[in-house]
Every structure is written in C-alpha cells, then in structure tokens.
Write an enzyme that holds these catalytic residues in place. Structure first.
Site: not given
Length: 156
Positions: A73-75, A110-111, A125
């Site tokens: 739901l992130c733009h 969020m970014e 990793d």
C-alpha cells in the site's frame, strides 16, 4: 485510526490527491551484529566477495527506490535524495543509517526503513559463508520531518 482501511475495513491505498506538496525527510537505522573477525574482514577490505559496504550502500539505495513494489500500500514516490551510510560500531557490529528526502504528498519513512533493512540483508548475504550467526537488529525510524503529523525524533 488506521489510514489504510476503508469504512468496511478493507485495505486500500490512502488517497493523497488533496494533500499539499511539502518537503519530507526520514532517517532510519539498522544494525548487523557479527563475529569480530567478520567485521575486521569487512573493514580491512579483505572479503572475498569485494567491498561489502559499497554493495550494501547500493542495495539500500535501490531498495528505497523499489519500496512501493515491496510494500503493497505504499505510494510510488519520486525520491530526490537517498543516502545510506555504513560504519563499524565497536568490534562486532555494522550500523546502517538511511536517509530519504522528497517534496511530495506523503512521507518517506517506509523508504528509509526499507533502505536500512535491505542494506543489512545484503551484508548478511555477502558474509553468511563466514558467519552464519549474524543478527540483524534495531531496525527503526530515527527521525521524520514534514507532513501533517510533524516532526518525530526517537528518544536517545
């Protein structure tokens, strides 16, 4: 109030059409705990896969740009700046700080969180062959500027 739910409780993307364009910035962090010899290998540039910090930095930047592809739901945002800084912390950890900026209608928390998280995952990793016991921890928002909810800064 949960902003991503409509009146029937269904998930939806928040409509930001009427929101003013303002400058927004968010800073997030993550830590990767590891064996001291693993950190030493990274810092001294002796890792067989190459420059761990450089690869993690690029991965974090790329992740910030792809956040809307990962979080449903992130733009999709037109980021104007993404910075990812990595540093040795003590003898057994890497600290990652990610900062995202834009002039837009929704925030960039969020970014920044995604950038810090993916940079940490990239370190894992690249180093898992020599240290499977690494721990990714303390992924959190440090600061947010701009927008309707104003300024937020984590307590020290």
């Amino acid at each position: 109030m949960l902003t991503h739910l409509d009146s029937q409780g269904r998930a939806n993307m928040v409509d930001v059409t009427e929101k003013a364009v303002t400058e927004r910035e968010a800073t997030a962090e993550a830590r990767v705990r590891m064996l001291p010899q693993t950190l030493q290998m990274i810092v001294e540039g002796e890792h067989p896969k190459g420059d761990v910090f450089a690869v993690a930095r690029i991965a974090g930047i790329q992740a910030a740009k792809k956040t809307s592809d990962l979080i449903p739901l992130c733009h999709p945002l037109m980021l104007t700046s993404v910075k990812v800084e990595l540093s040795a912390e003590g003898t057994d950890a890497v600290r990652i700080v990610a900062r995202c900026k834009l002039a837009g209608q929704t925030g960039v928390e969020m970014e920044a969180l995604t950038a810090a998280s993916v940079a940490a995952l990239t370190i894992y990793d690249m180093c898992k062959a020599v240290d499977k016991g690494m721990v990714i921890e303390q992924v959190r928002l440090l600061e947010k500027l701009g927008g309707k909810s104003g300024h937020y800064k984590v307590d020290a």
